[in-house]
Design a protein around this motif. Structure first.
Motif, short mmCIF file in Angstrom:
data_model
loop_
_atom_site.label_atom_id
_atom_site.label_comp_id
_atom_site.label_asym_id
_atom_site.label_seq_id
_atom_site.Cartn_x
_atom_site.Cartn_y
_atom_site.Cartn_z
N PRO A 11 0.85 -1.23 0.01
CA PRO A 11 0.17 -0.20 -0.09
C PRO A 11 0.99 1.30 -0.03
O PRO A 11 0.28 2.11 -0.61
CB PRO A 11 -0.82 -0.07 1.34
CG PRO A 11 -0.06 -1.17 2.23
CD PRO A 11 0.51 -2.05 1.20
N VAL A 31 -6.54 3.82 -1.24
CA VAL A 31 -5.83 2.69 -1.00
C VAL A 31 -6.44 1.73 0.00
O VAL A 31 -6.40 1.84 1.21
CB VAL A 31 -4.23 2.92 -1.09
CG1 VAL A 31 -3.43 1.68 -0.93
CG2 VAL A 31 -3.86 3.71 -1.96
N ARG A 32 -6.62 0.27 -0.73
CA ARG A 32 -7.19 -0.59 0.08
C ARG A 32 -6.25 -2.07 -0.10
O ARG A 32 -6.55 -2.65 -1.01
CB ARG A 32 -8.70 -0.85 0.09
CG ARG A 32 -9.44 0.20 0.67
CD ARG A 32 -11.01 0.22 0.19
NE ARG A 32 -11.58 -1.00 0.93
CZ ARG A 32 -12.77 -0.97 1.25
NH1 ARG A 32 -13.54 0.01 1.06
NH2 ARG A 32 -13.09 -2.25 1.63
N PRO A 33 -5.26 -2.20 0.97
CA PRO A 33 -4.61 -3.47 0.61
C PRO A 33 -5.42 -4.84 0.84
O PRO A 33 -6.22 -4.92 1.49
CB PRO A 33 -3.39 -3.49 1.57
CG PRO A 33 -3.85 -2.57 2.65
CD PRO A 33 -4.97 -1.42 1.97
N GLY A 77 -3.45 -4.90 -4.07
CA GLY A 77 -4.68 -4.46 -3.45
C GLY A 77 -5.61 -3.51 -4.33
O GLY A 77 -5.14 -3.59 -5.62
N ALA A 115 1.95 1.79 -3.48
CA ALA A 115 0.68 2.29 -4.30
C ALA A 115 0.32 3.64 -4.12
O ALA A 115 -0.14 4.36 -4.84
CB ALA A 115 -0.52 1.13 -3.88
N PHE A 116 0.25 4.00 -2.78
CA PHE A 116 0.04 5.49 -2.57
C PHE A 116 1.16 6.31 -3.15
O PHE A 116 0.62 7.35 -3.75
CB PHE A 116 -0.20 5.62 -1.08
CG PHE A 116 -0.62 7.13 -0.45
CD1 PHE A 116 -1.75 7.37 -0.52
CD2 PHE A 116 0.46 8.11 -0.42
CE1 PHE A 116 -2.12 8.72 -0.09
CE2 PHE A 116 0.03 9.26 -0.11
CZ PHE A 116 -1.20 9.72 0.26
N VAL A 141 -7.72 0.30 -5.30
CA VAL A 141 -7.75 1.65 -5.09
C VAL A 141 -9.18 1.99 -5.44
O VAL A 141 -9.66 1.81 -6.61
CB VAL A 141 -6.78 2.67 -5.73
CG1 VAL A 141 -6.94 4.12 -5.65
CG2 VAL A 141 -5.39 2.19 -5.36
N GLY A 162 -4.08 6.39 3.48
CA GLY A 162 -4.02 5.94 1.92
C GLY A 162 -4.98 6.69 1.24
O GLY A 162 -5.86 6.01 0.27
#
Length: 170
Positions: free
Chosen positions: A48, A105-107, A114, A51-52, A116, A84
């Motif tokens: 995450p 963002v959600r792992p 994950g 990703a962020f 988004v 996130g």
């Protein structure tokens, strides 16, 4: 329930990955939810935090005026790494209309990949004349620079009702 973004009202000026979410306390008619539903974007590498970081870079690299939208620019109002969550306001060139865009963002449980959740919505008016789709496609174009992302473009074939509603005269 996990934190989530808001859904969309009936007007064809919004997309949201949280529209049909069980975590969303505000629900609408299933046909309305389906018309506005944008599947979450996916990341598969780096967890995450990465990703962020990728997402924030993609949003900040967005070019105002691309595809003839958001000529008034944009401002990232919130970028909370811990939650996130990214919130930005985009502005039209001529009339100063402001639109709200959010990312969450959600792992996955394993943590490497994950999803988004995404929401792009006009504050005023009924139609958006395609602005939200063009904006999200511009951000998706920026995300392509990063490895491990899946974020399908918003196309006429995928959102025919949105296209039809926004291409009709006033």
């Amino acid at each position: 329930a996990k934190p989530d973004l808001a859904g969309c009202f009936k007007a064809p000026n919004c997309f949201s990955s949280a529209t049909m979410s069980e975590d969303n306390p505000v629900r609408y008619d299933p046909e309305v939810e389906k018309a506005h539903y944008l599947e979450p974007w996916r990341y598969s590498k780096g967890g995450p935090a990465k990703a962020f970081e990728d997402l924030e870079k993609a949003v900040r690299a967005y070019k105002p005026g691309q595809r003839n939208v958001d000529g008034g620019g944009f401002e990232v109002k919130t970028a909370d790494t811990e939650k996130g969550y990214i919130y930005a306001q985009f502005e039209s060139l001529k009339k100063g209309y402001r639109d709200d865009v959010e990312f969450l963002v959600r792992p996955d449980a394993a943590g490497e990949g994950g999803e988004v959740r995404v929401r792009s919505a006009s504050r005023l008016g009924f139609k958006d004349f395609g602005v939200n789709a063009k904006r999200l496609n511009g951000i998706i174009d920026q995300l392509k620079d990063f490895d491990g992302w899946t974020a399908p473009l918003l196309t006429n074939d995928r959102f025919p009702e949105y296209v039809k509603a926004n291409s009709q005269g006033d």
